[in-house]
Write a protein that holds these residues in place. Structure first.
Motif, PDB file in Angstrom:
ATOM      1  N   ALA A 284       0.811  -1.220   0.000  1.00 30.43           N
ATOM      2  CA  ALA A 284       0.000   0.000   0.000  1.00 30.43           C
ATOM      3  C   ALA A 284       0.843   1.268   0.000  1.00 30.43           C
ATOM      4  N   ALA A 285       2.132   1.159   0.311  1.00 25.49           N
ATOM      5  CA  ALA A 285       2.968   2.347   0.486  1.00 25.49           C
ATOM      6  C   ALA A 285       2.967   3.286  -0.722  1.00 25.49           C
ATOM      7  N   PRO A 286       3.219   2.805  -1.957  1.00 29.39           N
ATOM      8  CA  PRO A 286       3.226   3.756  -3.081  1.00 29.39           C
ATOM      9  C   PRO A 286       1.904   4.502  -3.243  1.00 29.39           C
ATOM     10  N   THR A 287       0.782   3.778  -3.100  1.00 27.44           N
ATOM     11  CA  THR A 287      -0.528   4.414  -3.258  1.00 27.44           C
ATOM     12  C   THR A 287      -0.792   5.426  -2.153  1.00 27.44           C
ATOM     13  N   LEU A 288      -0.507   5.049  -0.908  1.00 29.66           N
ATOM     14  CA  LEU A 288      -0.762   5.957   0.213  1.00 29.66           C
ATOM     15  C   LEU A 288       0.151   7.173   0.169  1.00 29.66           C
ATOM     16  N   MET A 289       1.384   6.993  -0.302  1.00 27.55           N
ATOM     17  CA  MET A 289       2.297   8.127  -0.383  1.00 27.55           C
ATOM     18  C   MET A 289       1.878   9.105  -1.472  1.00 27.55           C
ATOM     19  N   ARG A 290       1.154   8.618  -2.472  1.00 24.21           N
ATOM     20  CA  ARG A 290       0.609   9.524  -3.483  1.00 24.21           C
ATOM     21  C   ARG A 290      -0.670  10.196  -2.990  1.00 24.21           C
ATOM     22  N   ALA A 291      -1.482   9.440  -2.235  1.00 20.40           N
ATOM     23  CA  ALA A 291      -2.809   9.929  -1.851  1.00 20.40           C
ATOM     24  C   ALA A 291      -2.768  10.863  -0.646  1.00 20.40           C
ATOM     25  N   LEU A 292      -1.830  10.643   0.277  1.00 17.30           N
ATOM     26  CA  LEU A 292      -1.773  11.426   1.509  1.00 17.30           C
ATOM     27  C   LEU A 292      -0.554  12.335   1.509  1.00 17.30           C
ATOM     28  N   THR A 293      -0.659  13.425   2.225  1.00 18.34           N
ATOM     29  CA  THR A 293       0.520  14.260   2.425  1.00 18.34           C
ATOM     30  C   THR A 293       1.466  13.536   3.380  1.00 18.34           C
ATOM     31  N   PRO A 294       2.767  13.804   3.303  1.00 16.42           N
ATOM     32  CA  PRO A 294       3.687  13.172   4.246  1.00 16.42           C
ATOM     33  C   PRO A 294       3.306  13.422   5.701  1.00 16.42           C
TER      34      PRO A 294
END
Length: 444
Positions: A284-294
């Motif tokens: 899920a990391a690539p998707t969540l890093m695109r969808a959420l701000t750091p």
């Protein structure tokens, strides 16, 4: 024509066709599988032969401590010496240490000091191997592929964590020497695989004059870079508490399950089941890093962890503990990928090893106390008190991170399209509102 790295207009070869990355990735996967297989076997061996959770905690703390002490010199050496050779020598040394322990277990003569010495050698060699491998990454993948490559590395780590404990537990149940023998074989195979790499893993050999510089001078340069990188610095602070707690929480789960009558196979299977959360987090990391701000990703993970540890205090059995641990482990690849992406994209090549080692030293400074804290509190006050103590540490850590202004000002990570060419490779200053990644800012 496809390419990896460099500057040009050619299309970028996908990671699945990048032989150097695949060899490096697979070699590290085999090494990690062997390592995780033996990690569970260490406390099981101590509990079986010496019957003390406190001694198991001491073993874990000493192993963490010697690894921590090796991190700063390891980073400096990885910046000045041949990274490929460092990886090979490290794995050969780990294989030799495991052969010694395997022979001792078969012979039935396993004093506690021997287990500690082998664990210490294993821990020191591990630091050299992983810093050399991490520093080499940018030389085998295109700059636009760094976040995806790091997420793939996290998937590898979590997959090893998924299979390793179950394999270690079942192997231990068959024969107490088997986990260590398998570990020796895994490290030997990794050394052979890394030996096939021909791509340079650093820009150029360090000049002879630079090689004679004192280690403390080179290490100080790593600390100096971090002082100018507020974004990396706050992510390091956020990792200190979890790094302390996870080792202690795992030991408490193993000790509690052992005292409840669970065998090594059951304990290993439960820990492997918990690692499914890590695999899910890595995917899920690539998707969540695109969808959420750091910032949103950092705060969410930081506050989820203490909630899970409070839940562990009330868990009725090993199955429930494994389920909750899996929720906590879900956050690990997210935070690791976030931190590693900032480091790889912003750190100059000549400082990669030192910045990684200094970062790891900072985040791991409290790590040796985790197993010791968990083991001692468990032995004196029981599992509930141990989990509550560890949960309080995580709550304090999350509060500190939330209060830091730099945690609310993390820049979004630039994601380049897979086929986008890299920008100019000028190295720029880290951190700050006007800084750019070392290879230029890529547009998603």
């Amino acid at each position: 024509m496809s390419m990896v790295g460099g500057v040009g207009t050619e299309r970028v070869a996908p990671l699945r066709r990048n032989r150097a990355f695949q060899v490096l990735w697979l070699g590290q996967c085999v090494s990690q599988f062997g390592n995780v297989t033996a990690v569970l076997a260490y406390p099981l061996l101590v509990l079986t032969l010496h019957g003390s959770a406190a001694w198991a905690g001491v073993l874990g703390s000493i192993a963490y401590a010697v690894g921590l002490a090796a991190r700063l010199p390891a980073g400096a050496i990885c910046d000045r010496a041949d990274r490929r050779r460092i990886m090979i020598v490290s794995e050969v040394g780990r294989a030799a240490a495991m052969v010694v322990l395997t022979a001792a277990v078969i012979a039935g003569v396993v004093p506690i000091w021997l287990i500690i010495v082998v664990a210490a050698v294993d821990g020191v060699a591990l630091e050299f191997f992983r810093f050399a491998g991490r520093s080499a990454l940018r030389h085998v993948v295109h700059p636009s592929q760094v976040p995806v490559a790091l997420a793939a590395n996290e998937a590898r780590s979590q997959s090893a964590a998924l299979a390793g404990p179950a394999a270690g537990g079942w192997l231990f149940a068959v024969g107490t020497w088997l986990p260590f023998g398998v570990n020796a074989l895994a490290h030997a195979l990794t050394a052979a695989m890394v030996a096939t790499l021909r791509r340079p893993l650093q820009k150029r050999p360090q000049r002879h004059a630079d090689r004679r510089r004192p280690f403390h001078t080179e290490v100080r340069e790593g600390f100096a870079w971090l002082r100018r990188a507020p974004e990396v610095r706050v992510l390091l602070i956020s990792a200190i508490g979890p790094n302390l707690v996870f080792g202690g929480a795992t030991l408490v789960i193993v000790a509690a399950a052992h005292d409840q009558g669970s065998g090594g196979a059951v304990i290993g299977t439960a820990l492997s089941a918990a690692s499914l959360g890590g695999v899910a987090g890595a995917l899920a990391a690539p998707t969540l890093m695109r969808a959420l701000t750091p910032t949103a990703l950092l705060f969410s993970a930081s506050w989820l962890l203490p909630a899970v540890l409070f839940g562990l205090a009330a868990a009725p059995g090993v199955g429930a503990m494994a389920l909750l641990l899996g929720v906590a482990v879900f956050t690990v690849p997210l935070l690791n990928t976030l931190l590693s992406t900032y480091q790889v994209r912003f750190t100059p090549d000549g400082l990669q090893g030192r910045v990684f080692s200094v970062s790891s030293f900072i985040t791991g400074a409290a790590q040796p106390f985790g197993p010791l804290l968990g083991g001692v509190v468990y032995e004196t006050s029981g599992g509930t008190a141990a989990f509550l103590t560890l949960a309080a540490v995580l709550a304090l850590s999350a509060s500190v991170v939330t209060a830091l202004p730099s945690a609310r000002r993390l820049r979004p990570i630039a994601w380049a399209a897979p086929d986008a060419p890299p920008a100019s490779p000028e190295e720029t200053a880290p951190g700050g509102s006007h800084g750019e990644p070392e290879h230029g800012s890529a547009r998603g």
